[in-house]
Motif scaffolding. Structure first.
Motif, short mmCIF file in Angstrom:
data_model
loop_
_atom_site.label_atom_id
_atom_site.label_comp_id
_atom_site.label_asym_id
_atom_site.label_seq_id
_atom_site.Cartn_x
_atom_site.Cartn_y
_atom_site.Cartn_z
N VAL A 1 19.48 20.57 13.75
CA VAL A 1 18.25 21.35 13.71
C VAL A 1 18.59 22.75 13.20
CG1 VAL A 1 16.35 22.35 15.05
CG2 VAL A 1 17.22 20.06 15.60
N SER A 2 17.88 23.18 12.16
CA SER A 2 18.02 24.52 11.61
C SER A 2 16.94 25.39 12.24
CB SER A 2 17.88 24.50 10.09
OG SER A 2 17.84 25.81 9.56
N ARG A 3 17.32 26.34 13.08
CA ARG A 3 16.35 27.10 13.85
C ARG A 3 15.54 28.11 13.03
NH1 ARG A 3 14.10 24.24 17.15
NH2 ARG A 3 15.39 23.35 18.80
N PRO A 4 16.11 28.79 12.00
CA PRO A 4 15.30 29.78 11.29
C PRO A 4 14.05 29.20 10.65
CG PRO A 4 17.61 30.06 10.78
CD PRO A 4 17.50 28.77 11.52
N ASN A 5 14.12 27.94 10.20
CA ASN A 5 12.97 27.32 9.53
C ASN A 5 12.49 26.07 10.25
OD1 ASN A 5 15.44 26.18 8.81
ND2 ASN A 5 14.71 25.46 6.84
N ASP A 6 13.06 25.78 11.43
CA ASP A 6 12.64 24.63 12.25
C ASP A 6 12.63 23.33 11.46
OD1 ASP A 6 12.34 26.04 14.65
OD2 ASP A 6 10.32 26.70 14.10
N GLU A 7 13.69 23.10 10.70
CA GLU A 7 13.86 21.83 10.00
C GLU A 7 14.84 20.95 10.78
OE1 GLU A 7 12.60 20.43 7.12
OE2 GLU A 7 11.14 22.07 7.07
N ARG A 8 14.56 19.64 10.77
CA ARG A 8 15.37 18.68 11.52
C ARG A 8 15.93 17.63 10.57
NH1 ARG A 8 13.57 13.74 14.13
NH2 ARG A 8 14.95 13.15 15.87
N TYR A 9 17.20 17.31 10.75
CA TYR A 9 17.88 16.31 9.92
C TYR A 9 18.59 15.31 10.82
CZ TYR A 9 17.35 20.14 6.56
OH TYR A 9 16.85 21.16 5.78
N ASN B 1 10.83 40.75 -1.83
CA ASN B 1 10.40 41.77 -0.86
C ASN B 1 11.58 42.54 -0.27
OD1 ASN B 1 7.65 41.09 -1.17
ND2 ASN B 1 7.88 39.41 0.30
N ASN B 2 12.49 42.95 -1.16
CA ASN B 2 13.61 43.83 -0.79
C ASN B 2 14.67 43.16 0.08
OD1 ASN B 2 14.53 46.46 -1.42
ND2 ASN B 2 14.12 47.15 0.66
N GLY B 3 14.79 41.84 -0.06
CA GLY B 3 15.82 41.14 0.70
C GLY B 3 15.99 39.72 0.20
N PHE B 4 17.07 39.07 0.62
CA PHE B 4 17.30 37.67 0.27
C PHE B 4 16.58 36.78 1.29
CE2 PHE B 4 20.93 39.55 -1.95
CZ PHE B 4 20.84 38.89 -3.16
N VAL B 5 15.81 35.83 0.78
CA VAL B 5 15.04 34.93 1.64
C VAL B 5 15.40 33.49 1.31
CG1 VAL B 5 13.13 36.56 1.88
CG2 VAL B 5 13.08 34.86 0.05
N LEU B 6 15.25 32.63 2.31
CA LEU B 6 15.53 31.22 2.13
C LEU B 6 14.49 30.58 1.21
CD1 LEU B 6 17.24 28.74 3.05
CD2 LEU B 6 15.55 28.43 4.88
N GLN B 7 14.96 29.91 0.16
CA GLN B 7 14.06 29.21 -0.76
C GLN B 7 14.05 27.71 -0.50
OE1 GLN B 7 15.58 30.47 -4.61
NE2 GLN B 7 14.05 32.10 -4.74
N GLU B 8 15.24 27.12 -0.45
CA GLU B 8 15.37 25.68 -0.20
C GLU B 8 16.53 25.46 0.75
OE1 GLU B 8 13.32 23.45 -1.36
OE2 GLU B 8 12.26 24.58 -2.91
N ASN C 1 24.45 35.60 11.67
CA ASN C 1 23.73 35.85 12.92
C ASN C 1 22.29 35.34 12.87
OD1 ASN C 1 25.87 37.13 14.23
ND2 ASN C 1 25.34 39.15 13.42
N HIS C 2 21.76 35.19 11.66
CA HIS C 2 20.37 34.72 11.52
C HIS C 2 20.26 33.21 11.45
CE1 HIS C 2 16.18 34.66 10.28
NE2 HIS C 2 16.51 33.92 9.23
N PHE C 3 21.18 32.57 10.72
CA PHE C 3 21.08 31.13 10.50
C PHE C 3 21.82 30.39 11.60
CE2 PHE C 3 19.75 32.63 6.39
CZ PHE C 3 18.78 31.71 6.03
N HIS C 4 21.07 29.97 12.61
CA HIS C 4 21.61 29.24 13.75
C HIS C 4 21.19 27.77 13.66
CE1 HIS C 4 23.25 32.54 16.16
NE2 HIS C 4 22.23 33.26 15.72
N TYR C 5 22.07 26.90 14.12
CA TYR C 5 21.83 25.46 14.06
C TYR C 5 22.24 24.80 15.37
CZ TYR C 5 22.20 26.81 9.14
OH TYR C 5 22.05 27.45 7.94
N GLU C 6 21.63 23.65 15.63
CA GLU C 6 22.01 22.84 16.79
C GLU C 6 22.43 21.47 16.27
OE1 GLU C 6 18.48 22.80 19.14
OE2 GLU C 6 18.50 24.98 19.46
N VAL C 7 23.60 21.02 16.72
CA VAL C 7 24.15 19.72 16.29
C VAL C 7 24.36 18.88 17.54
CG1 VAL C 7 26.05 18.56 15.09
CG2 VAL C 7 25.30 20.84 14.34
N THR C 8 23.64 17.77 17.63
CA THR C 8 23.65 16.96 18.85
C THR C 8 23.81 15.48 18.50
OG1 THR C 8 22.06 18.53 19.81
CG2 THR C 8 22.45 16.47 21.00
#
Length: 241
Positions: A141-149, A224-231, A124-131
């Motif tokens: 586009v990876s929306r949680p971290n606003d990265e574009r490929y 910080n008490n949770g799993f976070v995106l590293q790379e 539910n957190h990791f949303h992407y757009e494929v166009t």
């Protein structure tokens, strides 16, 4: 371990996965197992439930799972938080065309059950757009971290490309792809410090599931008490030379 627990038989609950280790933090080995009810003439398992038998007290704790049906349930023990106590990784394949697997990571330190990772929350957190773009490109586009490929699909077969593009490389019509929920969650100790990180796989598809374009690979670490995106990486398929 309770002697009444036996391997699963058709129509009756029984053990479908088993592992042992210290998950309470008292240095005594505990027994961790999943029970479920097998379906006749099918590998499908229902009512999958986590059980933890405390090696020190002999008390068994039952922990229900909200996604409790599927195939090939698995267990893995490892320290993901750095507290020196193993947590429990549960994987249950859904059997769908996307190869989607439901995952949980459960802590039982101090005999207190706590869900540290739930694949529903992750998905539910990791949303992407494929166009699809002109000139044989696909934007992800990876929306949680606003990265574009950008994926170059110019090496795909002519039949495939001719269905999508005109002779000038222009799209004949808009095409939106998609990224599947988790299809793999692998424990990896990237920095060799005895604490596992998570490597999460999500398939990128174009017009349909079999139209695979690559994978999103997210590495997650405890902070910080949770799993976070590293790379985050995008892996693509190659073409025959």
């Amino acid at each position: 371990m309770n002697n009444s627990v036996v391997s699963a038989a058709m129509g009756y609950p029984g053990v479908v996965a088993f592992v042992s280790g210290d998950v309470t933090g008292d240095t005594v080995i505990d027994q961790i197992y999943l029970t479920g009810t097998k379906t006749a003439d099918s590998p499908f398992i229902q009512n999958i439930t986590l059980h933890i038998w405390d090696g020190r007290t002999g008390i068994t704790t039952m922990i229900p799972l909200h996604n409790n049906v599927g195939y090939n349930p698995t267990l893995f023990l490892g320290d993901f938080t750095g507290d020196g106590v193993d947590q429990i990784v549960i994987g249950i394949a859904t059997g769908g065309s996307g190869g989607i697997i439901n995952y949980y990571i459960v802590s039982f330190a101090g005999n207190q059950a706590r869900i540290l990772f739930d694949s529903d929350v992750y998905n539910n957190h990791f949303h992407y757009e494929v166009t699809y773009q002109d000139n044989y490109k696909v934007e992800v586009v990876s929306r949680p971290n606003d990265e574009r490929y950008i994926i170059d699909i110019s090496l795909r077969g002519a039949d495939y490309l001719n269905e999508i593009y005109d002779r000038n490389g222009k799209l004949k019509s808009p095409i939106i792809g998609f990224v599947d929920p988790l299809s793999g969650l692998y424990p990896v100790d990237f920095d060799a410090n005895g604490v596992y990180e998570l490597l999460a796989y999500q398939k990128i598809s174009g017009r349909y599931h079999a139209d695979g374009l690559g994978y999103i690979l997210n590495t997650l670490g405890w902070s910080n008490n949770g799993f976070v995106l590293q790379e985050q990486y995008l892996a693509i398929y190659g073409a025959q030379v």
